[in-house]
Design a protein around this motif. Structure first.
Motif, PDB file in Angstrom:
ATOM      1  N   TYR A  84      38.437  41.381  -6.998  1.00 42.39           N
ATOM      2  CA  TYR A  84      39.755  40.819  -7.284  1.00 42.39           C
ATOM      3  C   TYR A  84      39.655  39.363  -7.713  1.00 42.39           C
ATOM      4  CZ  TYR A  84      44.763  39.964  -6.469  1.00 42.39           C
ATOM      5  OH  TYR A  84      46.090  39.668  -6.584  1.00 42.39           O
ATOM      6  N   ARG A  85      38.708  38.674  -7.110  1.00 39.91           N
ATOM      7  CA  ARG A  85      38.601  37.241  -7.350  1.00 39.91           C
ATOM      8  C   ARG A  85      37.569  36.873  -8.397  1.00 39.91           C
ATOM      9  NH1 ARG A  85      40.108  38.378  -1.655  1.00 39.91           N
ATOM     10  NH2 ARG A  85      41.925  37.068  -1.289  1.00 39.91           N
ATOM     11  N   LEU A  86      36.925  37.848  -8.969  1.00 36.19           N
ATOM     12  CA  LEU A  86      35.928  37.559  -9.995  1.00 36.19           C
ATOM     13  C   LEU A  86      36.626  37.253 -11.308  1.00 36.19           C
ATOM     14  CD1 LEU A  86      33.132  40.233  -9.493  1.00 36.19           C
ATOM     15  CD2 LEU A  86      33.132  37.833  -8.842  1.00 36.19           C
ATOM     16  N   ILE A 126      46.041  43.336  -0.027  1.00 35.08           N
ATOM     17  CA  ILE A 126      45.584  42.124   0.662  1.00 35.08           C
ATOM     18  C   ILE A 126      45.874  42.249   2.158  1.00 35.08           C
ATOM     19  CG2 ILE A 126      46.136  39.664   0.966  1.00 35.08           C
ATOM     20  CD1 ILE A 126      46.517  39.534  -2.096  1.00 35.08           C
ATOM     21  N   GLY A 127      44.879  41.925   2.977  1.00 37.79           N
ATOM     22  CA  GLY A 127      45.048  41.963   4.424  1.00 37.79           C
ATOM     23  C   GLY A 127      44.993  43.359   5.027  1.00 37.79           C
ATOM     24  N   SER A 128      44.563  44.333   4.248  1.00 38.30           N
ATOM     25  CA  SER A 128      44.541  45.708   4.765  1.00 38.30           C
ATOM     26  C   SER A 128      43.282  46.028   5.560  1.00 38.30           C
ATOM     27  CB  SER A 128      44.748  46.715   3.624  1.00 38.30           C
ATOM     28  OG  SER A 128      43.719  46.624   2.671  1.00 38.30           O
ATOM     29  N   GLY A 129      42.331  45.080   5.615  1.00 33.36           N
ATOM     30  CA  GLY A 129      41.192  45.268   6.512  1.00 33.36           C
ATOM     31  C   GLY A 129      39.848  45.519   5.842  1.00 33.36           C
ATOM     32  N   LYS A 130      39.752  45.264   4.567  1.00 31.00           N
ATOM     33  CA  LYS A 130      38.507  45.547   3.840  1.00 31.00           C
ATOM     34  C   LYS A 130      37.345  44.677   4.338  1.00 31.00           C
ATOM     35  CE  LYS A 130      40.610  44.750  -0.156  1.00 31.00           C
ATOM     36  NZ  LYS A 130      41.953  44.444   0.391  1.00 31.00           N
ATOM     37  N   THR A 131      37.588  43.378   4.428  1.00 30.72           N
ATOM     38  CA  THR A 131      36.523  42.485   4.907  1.00 30.72           C
ATOM     39  C   THR A 131      36.202  42.771   6.376  1.00 30.72           C
ATOM     40  OG1 THR A 131      37.167  40.769   3.328  1.00 30.72           O
ATOM     41  CG2 THR A 131      35.850  40.056   5.213  1.00 30.72           C
ATOM     42  N   THR A 132      37.228  43.073   7.143  1.00 23.19           N
ATOM     43  CA  THR A 132      37.031  43.437   8.555  1.00 23.19           C
ATOM     44  C   THR A 132      36.133  44.670   8.668  1.00 23.19           C
ATOM     45  OG1 THR A 132      39.232  42.554   9.023  1.00 23.19           O
ATOM     46  CG2 THR A 132      38.262  43.993  10.704  1.00 23.19           C
ATOM     47  N   PHE A 133      36.322  45.612   7.762  1.00 24.51           N
ATOM     48  CA  PHE A 133      35.495  46.818   7.721  1.00 24.51           C
ATOM     49  C   PHE A 133      34.027  46.444   7.483  1.00 24.51           C
ATOM     50  CE2 PHE A 133      33.568  50.510   5.704  1.00 24.51           C
ATOM     51  CZ  PHE A 133      34.071  51.584   6.431  1.00 24.51           C
ATOM     52  N   ILE A 146      44.806  56.503  12.064  1.00 20.51           N
ATOM     53  CA  ILE A 146      45.420  55.183  12.188  1.00 20.51           C
ATOM     54  C   ILE A 146      44.652  54.414  13.263  1.00 20.51           C
ATOM     55  CG2 ILE A 146      47.532  53.968  12.868  1.00 20.51           C
ATOM     56  CD1 ILE A 146      49.089  56.334  11.583  1.00 20.51           C
ATOM     57  N   LEU A 147      44.131  53.270  12.888  1.00 16.92           N
ATOM     58  CA  LEU A 147      43.159  52.578  13.738  1.00 16.92           C
ATOM     59  C   LEU A 147      43.579  51.141  14.035  1.00 16.92           C
ATOM     60  CD1 LEU A 147      40.106  53.631  11.514  1.00 16.92           C
ATOM     61  CD2 LEU A 147      40.902  54.817  13.576  1.00 16.92           C
ATOM     62  N   ASN A 148      43.321  50.703  15.263  1.00 18.05           N
ATOM     63  CA  ASN A 148      43.471  49.274  15.531  1.00 18.05           C
ATOM     64  C   ASN A 148      42.199  48.567  15.048  1.00 18.05           C
ATOM     65  OD1 ASN A 148      41.464  49.331  17.574  1.00 18.05           O
ATOM     66  ND2 ASN A 148      42.981  49.744  19.171  1.00 18.05           N
ATOM     67  N   GLU A 149      42.155  47.263  15.174  1.00 12.71           N
ATOM     68  CA  GLU A 149      41.050  46.507  14.583  1.00 12.71           C
ATOM     69  C   GLU A 149      39.696  46.904  15.173  1.00 12.71           C
ATOM     70  OE1 GLU A 149      41.854  42.387  14.002  1.00 12.71           O
ATOM     71  OE2 GLU A 149      39.769  41.918  13.506  1.00 12.71           O
ATOM     72  N   GLN A 150      39.658  47.079  16.486  1.00 17.98           N
ATOM     73  CA  GLN A 150      38.399  47.449  17.131  1.00 17.98           C
ATOM     74  C   GLN A 150      37.945  48.838  16.692  1.00 17.98           C
ATOM     75  OE1 GLN A 150      36.892  44.863  18.551  1.00 17.98           O
ATOM     76  NE2 GLN A 150      35.234  46.339  18.235  1.00 17.98           N
ATOM     77  N   ILE A 197      32.163  46.908  -2.394  1.00 21.34           N
ATOM     78  CA  ILE A 197      32.974  46.169  -3.351  1.00 21.34           C
ATOM     79  C   ILE A 197      34.459  46.251  -3.015  1.00 21.34           C
ATOM     80  CG2 ILE A 197      33.396  45.793  -5.804  1.00 21.34           C
ATOM     81  CD1 ILE A 197      30.839  47.437  -6.299  1.00 21.34           C
ATOM     82  N   GLU A 198      35.007  45.127  -2.526  1.00 22.53           N
ATOM     83  CA  GLU A 198      36.446  45.065  -2.276  1.00 22.53           C
ATOM     84  C   GLU A 198      37.163  45.059  -3.624  1.00 22.53           C
ATOM     85  OE1 GLU A 198      37.784  42.257   0.682  1.00 22.53           O
ATOM     86  OE2 GLU A 198      35.812  42.182   1.602  1.00 22.53           O
ATOM     87  N   TRP A 199      38.271  45.750  -3.719  1.00 26.05           N
ATOM     88  CA  TRP A 199      39.008  45.912  -4.975  1.00 26.05           C
ATOM     89  C   TRP A 199      38.110  46.550  -6.040  1.00 26.05           C
ATOM     90  CZ3 TRP A 199      44.153  45.074  -4.813  1.00 26.05           C
ATOM     91  CH2 TRP A 199      44.646  44.254  -3.792  1.00 26.05           C
ATOM     92  N   GLY A 200      37.181  47.390  -5.585  1.00 26.50           N
ATOM     93  CA  GLY A 200      36.180  47.951  -6.479  1.00 26.50           C
ATOM     94  C   GLY A 200      36.740  48.915  -7.511  1.00 26.50           C
ATOM     95  N   ASP A 211      51.114  48.791  10.418  1.00 23.43           N
ATOM     96  CA  ASP A 211      51.898  47.702  11.024  1.00 23.43           C
ATOM     97  C   ASP A 211      50.931  46.559  11.316  1.00 23.43           C
ATOM     98  OD1 ASP A 211      50.619  48.097  13.525  1.00 23.43           O
ATOM     99  OD2 ASP A 211      52.160  49.508  14.185  1.00 23.43           O
ATOM    100  N   GLU A 212      51.404  45.529  11.981  1.00 24.69           N
ATOM    101  CA  GLU A 212      50.608  44.316  12.209  1.00 24.69           C
ATOM    102  C   GLU A 212      49.194  44.596  12.693  1.00 24.69           C
ATOM    103  OE1 GLU A 212      51.892  40.686  14.830  1.00 24.69           O
ATOM    104  OE2 GLU A 212      53.597  41.406  13.627  1.00 24.69           O
ATOM    105  N   SER A 213      49.048  45.601  13.552  1.00 28.49           N
ATOM    106  CA  SER A 213      47.746  45.808  14.175  1.00 28.49           C
ATOM    107  C   SER A 213      47.103  47.156  13.858  1.00 28.49           C
ATOM    108  CB  SER A 213      47.880  45.625  15.694  1.00 28.49           C
ATOM    109  OG  SER A 213      48.883  46.483  16.178  1.00 28.49           O
ATOM    110  N   HIS A 214      47.680  47.879  12.918  1.00 24.44           N
ATOM    111  CA  HIS A 214      47.128  49.208  12.604  1.00 24.44           C
ATOM    112  C   HIS A 214      46.947  49.434  11.107  1.00 24.44           C
ATOM    113  CE1 HIS A 214      48.687  49.772  16.691  1.00 24.44           C
ATOM    114  NE2 HIS A 214      47.658  50.585  16.818  1.00 24.44           N
ATOM    115  N   ARG A 215      45.835  50.087  10.779  1.00 26.19           N
ATOM    116  CA  ARG A 215      45.542  50.439   9.392  1.00 26.19           C
ATOM    117  C   ARG A 215      45.153  51.912   9.341  1.00 26.19           C
ATOM    118  NH1 ARG A 215      47.322  46.074   9.848  1.00 26.19           N
ATOM    119  NH2 ARG A 215      46.459  44.089   9.106  1.00 26.19           N
ATOM    120  N   LYS A 216      45.533  52.567   8.248  1.00 26.98           N
ATOM    121  CA  LYS A 216      45.182  53.972   8.067  1.00 26.98           C
ATOM    122  C   LYS A 216      44.059  54.058   7.045  1.00 26.98           C
ATOM    123  CE  LYS A 216      47.365  58.413   7.051  1.00 26.98           C
ATOM    124  NZ  LYS A 216      48.572  59.037   6.497  1.00 26.98           N
TER     125      LYS A 216
END
Ligand code: ATP
Ligand code: MG
Length: 156
Positions: free
Chosen positions: A83-85, A38-45, A9-13, A108-111, A131-136
């Motif tokens: 997803y948006r293609l 959506i918003g799970s951090g794919k682009t951030t990755f 479980i990771l914060n954004e950094q 590829i997001e939503w690959g 939660d708001e600041s954590h992703r697994k």
């Protein structure tokens, strides 16, 4: 079932640092599927990932309106959001040459929606909103690839 690497479980950094480390494990021709809501951090990755290849994270934008973003870092990154293609066939027709020549890395997001375009094995990274600041995060691939990534990232 496929072997899985749990990244925790990771914060954004932390998520960006993990992505940077993961970038060192990539070679031309690799296909990486980013799977998560959506918003799970794919682009951030992807932002973290390009920093490991000598680019600034600021070059990364969500490929929402562009079909695909291409980042010329130490390796070429093709960043796609399936997803948006509207026309999946079209973009993979355009990319056929690059895919065959293994000329670059495909992220590829939503690959999971376009797996059938890739005959070769791919790596899937799952993103789960905690939660708001954590992703697994976890990674799956075939056994051989998972072992290589484990060693490369030095994780369990
Ligand atoms: P989409 O499916 O819409 O493309 P996405 O999975 O690409 O979504 P991002 O664009 O990366 O998601 O958005 C993640 C959002 O969550 C950003 O606003 C980011 O700042 C925020 N965030 C909060 N905590 C984290 C975290 N631990 N890891 C990643 N992003 C986080
Ligand atoms: Mg995104």
């Amino acid at each position: 079932s496929q072997p899985r690497i749990e990244l925790g479980i990771l914060n954004e950094q932390e998520l960006k640092s993990v992505a940077k480390k993961f970038s060192y494990c990539l070679s031309d021709g690799d296909v990486v599927i980013l799977s998560g809501e959506i918003g799970s951090g794919k682009t951030t990755f992807v932002r973290g990932l390009v920093t490991g290849l000598g680019c600034s994270e600021h070059i990364v934008t969500s490929p929402t309106f562009t079909l695909m973003n291409v980042y010329s870092c130490l390796k070429t990154i093709y960043h796609i959001d399936a997803y948006r293609l509207n026309n999946l066939e079209e973009i993979f027709y355009v990319l056929e040459g690059e895919i065959e020549e293994k000329d670059g890395i495909f992220i590829i997001e939503w690959g999971e929606l376009v797996k059938e375009f890739f005959l070769e094995d791919f790596v899937t990274i799952f993103f789960e909103h905690i939660d708001e600041s954590h992703r697994k995060l976890s990674i799956t691939a075939d056994q051989t690839r998972v072992e290589l990534i484990r060693r490369c990232m030095n994780v369990g």
